[in-house]
Design an enzyme around this catalytic site. Structure first.
Site, PDB file in Angstrom:
ATOM      1  N   TYR A 149       0.841  -1.204   0.000  1.00  0.00           N
ATOM      2  CA  TYR A 149       0.000   0.000   0.000  1.00  0.00           C
ATOM      3  C   TYR A 149       0.878   1.256   0.000  1.00  0.00           C
ATOM      4  O   TYR A 149       0.674   2.174  -0.798  1.00  0.00           O
ATOM      5  CB  TYR A 149      -0.916  -0.026   1.230  1.00  0.00           C
ATOM      6  CG  TYR A 149      -1.883   1.136   1.294  1.00  0.00           C
ATOM      7  CD1 TYR A 149      -3.068   1.115   0.554  1.00  0.00           C
ATOM      8  CD2 TYR A 149      -1.630   2.255   2.082  1.00  0.00           C
ATOM      9  CE1 TYR A 149      -3.958   2.175   0.606  1.00  0.00           C
ATOM     10  CE2 TYR A 149      -2.511   3.312   2.140  1.00  0.00           C
ATOM     11  CZ  TYR A 149      -3.680   3.269   1.405  1.00  0.00           C
ATOM     12  OH  TYR A 149      -4.563   4.325   1.458  1.00  0.00           O
ATOM     13  N   LYS A 153       1.136   4.126  -3.020  1.00  0.00           N
ATOM     14  CA  LYS A 153       0.783   5.539  -2.828  1.00  0.00           C
ATOM     15  C   LYS A 153       1.982   6.449  -3.121  1.00  0.00           C
ATOM     16  O   LYS A 153       1.803   7.564  -3.632  1.00  0.00           O
ATOM     17  CB  LYS A 153       0.246   5.758  -1.412  1.00  0.00           C
ATOM     18  CG  LYS A 153      -1.094   5.053  -1.177  1.00  0.00           C
ATOM     19  CD  LYS A 153      -2.153   5.503  -2.177  1.00  0.00           C
ATOM     20  CE  LYS A 153      -3.518   4.891  -1.911  1.00  0.00           C
ATOM     21  NZ  LYS A 153      -4.556   5.396  -2.838  1.00  0.00           N
TER      22      LYS A 153
HETATM   23  N1  LIG Z   1      -9.512   5.958   4.629  1.00  0.00           N
HETATM   24  C1  LIG Z   1      -8.294   6.408   4.820  1.00  0.00           C
HETATM   25  O1  LIG Z   1      -7.841   6.612   5.949  1.00  0.00           O
HETATM   26  C2  LIG Z   1      -7.437   6.745   3.635  1.00  0.00           C
HETATM   27  C3  LIG Z   1      -6.220   7.412   3.887  1.00  0.00           C
HETATM   28  C4  LIG Z   1      -5.407   7.732   2.823  1.00  0.00           C
HETATM   29  C5  LIG Z   1      -5.789   7.405   1.535  1.00  0.00           C
HETATM   30  N2  LIG Z   1      -6.962   6.743   1.320  1.00  0.00           N
HETATM   31  C6  LIG Z   1      -7.281   6.416  -0.066  1.00  0.00           C
HETATM   32  O2  LIG Z   1      -8.537   6.961  -0.393  1.00  0.00           O
HETATM   33  C7  LIG Z   1      -9.125   6.192  -1.433  1.00  0.00           C
HETATM   34  C8  LIG Z   1     -10.547   5.833  -1.023  1.00  0.00           C
HETATM   35  O3  LIG Z   1     -10.480   5.031   0.144  1.00  0.00           O
HETATM   36  P1  LIG Z   1     -11.696   4.878   1.159  1.00  0.00           P
HETATM   37  O4  LIG Z   1     -11.135   4.966   2.520  1.00  0.00           O
HETATM   38  O5  LIG Z   1     -12.809   5.743   0.745  1.00  0.00           O
HETATM   39  O6  LIG Z   1     -12.009   3.307   0.904  1.00  0.00           O
HETATM   40  P2  LIG Z   1     -13.378   2.523   0.668  1.00  0.00           P
HETATM   41  O7  LIG Z   1     -13.003   1.089   0.744  1.00  0.00           O
HETATM   42  O8  LIG Z   1     -14.441   3.051   1.556  1.00  0.00           O
HETATM   43  O9  LIG Z   1     -13.747   2.908  -0.849  1.00  0.00           O
HETATM   44  C9  LIG Z   1     -12.964   2.454  -1.919  1.00  0.00           C
HETATM   45  C10 LIG Z   1     -13.869   2.188  -3.109  1.00  0.00           C
HETATM   46  O10 LIG Z   1     -13.030   1.803  -4.208  1.00  0.00           O
HETATM   47  C11 LIG Z   1     -13.682   0.733  -4.871  1.00  0.00           C
HETATM   48  N3  LIG Z   1     -12.701  -0.073  -5.616  1.00  0.00           N
HETATM   49  C12 LIG Z   1     -11.739  -0.872  -5.105  1.00  0.00           C
HETATM   50  N4  LIG Z   1     -11.074  -1.478  -6.102  1.00  0.00           N
HETATM   51  C13 LIG Z   1     -11.615  -1.048  -7.260  1.00  0.00           C
HETATM   52  C14 LIG Z   1     -11.367  -1.318  -8.623  1.00  0.00           C
HETATM   53  N5  LIG Z   1     -10.422  -2.184  -9.001  1.00  0.00           N
HETATM   54  N6  LIG Z   1     -12.109  -0.683  -9.561  1.00  0.00           N
HETATM   55  C15 LIG Z   1     -13.092   0.180  -9.195  1.00  0.00           C
HETATM   56  N7  LIG Z   1     -13.392   0.463  -7.911  1.00  0.00           N
HETATM   57  C16 LIG Z   1     -12.665  -0.146  -6.957  1.00  0.00           C
HETATM   58  C17 LIG Z   1     -14.348  -0.073  -3.770  1.00  0.00           C
HETATM   59  O11 LIG Z   1     -15.390  -0.908  -4.287  1.00  0.00           O
HETATM   60  C18 LIG Z   1     -14.861   1.040  -2.872  1.00  0.00           C
HETATM   61  O12 LIG Z   1     -16.172   1.439  -3.230  1.00  0.00           O
HETATM   62  C19 LIG Z   1      -8.233   4.976  -1.638  1.00  0.00           C
HETATM   63  O13 LIG Z   1      -7.393   5.181  -2.749  1.00  0.00           O
HETATM   64  C20 LIG Z   1      -7.436   4.931  -0.352  1.00  0.00           C
HETATM   65  O14 LIG Z   1      -6.199   4.297  -0.530  1.00  0.00           O
HETATM   66  C21 LIG Z   1      -7.787   6.408   2.339  1.00  0.00           C
END
Ligand SMILES: NC(=O)c1ccc[n+]([C@@H]2O[C@H](COP(=O)([O-])OP(=O)(O)OC[C@H]3O[C@@H](n4cnc5c(N)ncnc54)[C@H](O)[C@@H]3O)[C@@H](O)[C@H]2O)c1
Length: 256
Positions: A149, A153
């Site tokens: 991960y 990123k």
């Molecule tokens: N939540 C955190 O603390 C956090 C922190 C830093 C970065 N992020 C990043 O933010 C972004 C969103 O994360 P989140 O926390 O909302 O997660 P989440 O799991 O709530 O949402 C992610 C969405 O992406 C979709 N997804 C996954 N693989 C996919 C694919 N191959 N094709 C299409 N859709 C796909 C999933 O079905 C889901 O609806 C991600 O890139 C994550 O790495 C999250």
């Protein structure tokens, strides 16, 4: 965002869903892309006029079909928010190669494929804006995820810089957001309530980042207010990256 068309990936949940809602509220027509059909239908059902497209961002044909369907429905694309992402908790020692590949495919290849697919339609409208949801993990290490991960990123941040240069000539701006700990279903799947509570102590601003906090930064980076910003990243992390990890109790106990 009035009159603009925005594609949001990962729009069925968390940060992507919040971005889709915020862009729609700001007047954009929104295409919501996600591979989870059921969650996508529910999320899109709550947004007037949203287009729900089941797309796997790691698959070129699927991405191209999604962008094509958006252009057919809305006449073009102005904004792409790359939020689709997955986490993995394996240590390096135990990492199966397929797990490494899957994380890189979705988190890094997905950002490239989606960006690649919007170059033509954005160029046809004289430019556009890409906002990549990276992570503070790309600048240090992940809270809950493993090395795959973190590496994915860091890769997104490198891609953002390079794409910003290469696409500048087409007036396509490419920027990133580095969310800190953001309370979404991704976190709830990987952390207990006690861990969620404990994490607050590590956030200088005293609360979890909410998906809507990230959506605000995405709206800024996608809009005219950021007309001369490209290749940059905004940390929306409640101060985590500037913290030395100590609690405020410890910090002030050791200072005069
Ligand atoms: N939540 C955190 O603390 C956090 C922190 C830093 C970065 N992020 C990043 O933010 C972004 C969103 O994360 P989140 O926390 O909302 O997660 P989440 O799991 O709530 O949402 C992610 C969405 O992406 C979709 N997804 C996954 N693989 C996919 C694919 N191959 N094709 C299409 N859709 C796909 C999933 O079905 C889901 O609806 C991600 O890139 C994550 O790495 C999250």
């Amino acid at each position: 965002m009035q009159g603009k068309v925005a594609i949001v990936t990962g729009a069925a949940s968390g940060i992507g869903e919040a971005c889709a809602q915020a862009f729609a509220r700001a007047g954009a027509r929104v295409a919501m892309l996600d591979r989870d059909a059921a969650a996508l239908a529910a999320a899109a059902g709550a947004i007037d006029g949203a287009l729900a497209l089941v797309v796997d961002v790691a698959d070129r044909q699927s991405v191209e079909a999604g962008v094509r369907a958006t252009c057919e429905a809305f006449g073009g694309v102005d904004v792409l928010v790359n939020s689709a992402g997955i986490e993995s908790t394996y240590t390096i020692e135990r990492m199966p190669q397929q797990e490494w590949d899957r994380v890189i495919e979705v988190n890094l290849r997905g950002v490239m494929l989606c960006t690649q697919a919007v170059i033509e339609p954005m160029s046809a409208r004289g430019g556009g804006a890409v906002v990549n949801i990276a992570s503070i993990a790309g600048k240090r290490i992940s809270y809950h995820g493993g090395a795959a991960y973190t590496a994915s990123k860091a890769g997104v941040l490198g891609f953002t810089r390079h794409a910003a240069f290469e696409l500048g000539i087409r007036r396509i701006r490419v920027n990133a957001i580095c969310p800190g700990p953001t309370l979404t279903p991704m976190i709830r799947r990987n952390a207990t309530e006690a861990e969620i509570e404990r994490t607050v102590k590590t956030i200088p601003l005293g609360r979890w980042v909410q998906p809507s906090d990230i959506a605000c930064a995405a709206l800024f980076l996608a809009g005219d207010a950021a007309a001369m910003c490209t290749g940059t990243s905004i940390d929306v992390d409640g101060g985590v990256l500037v913290s030395n990890g100590s609690s405020y109790e410890d910090y002030f106990a050791r200072r005069r």
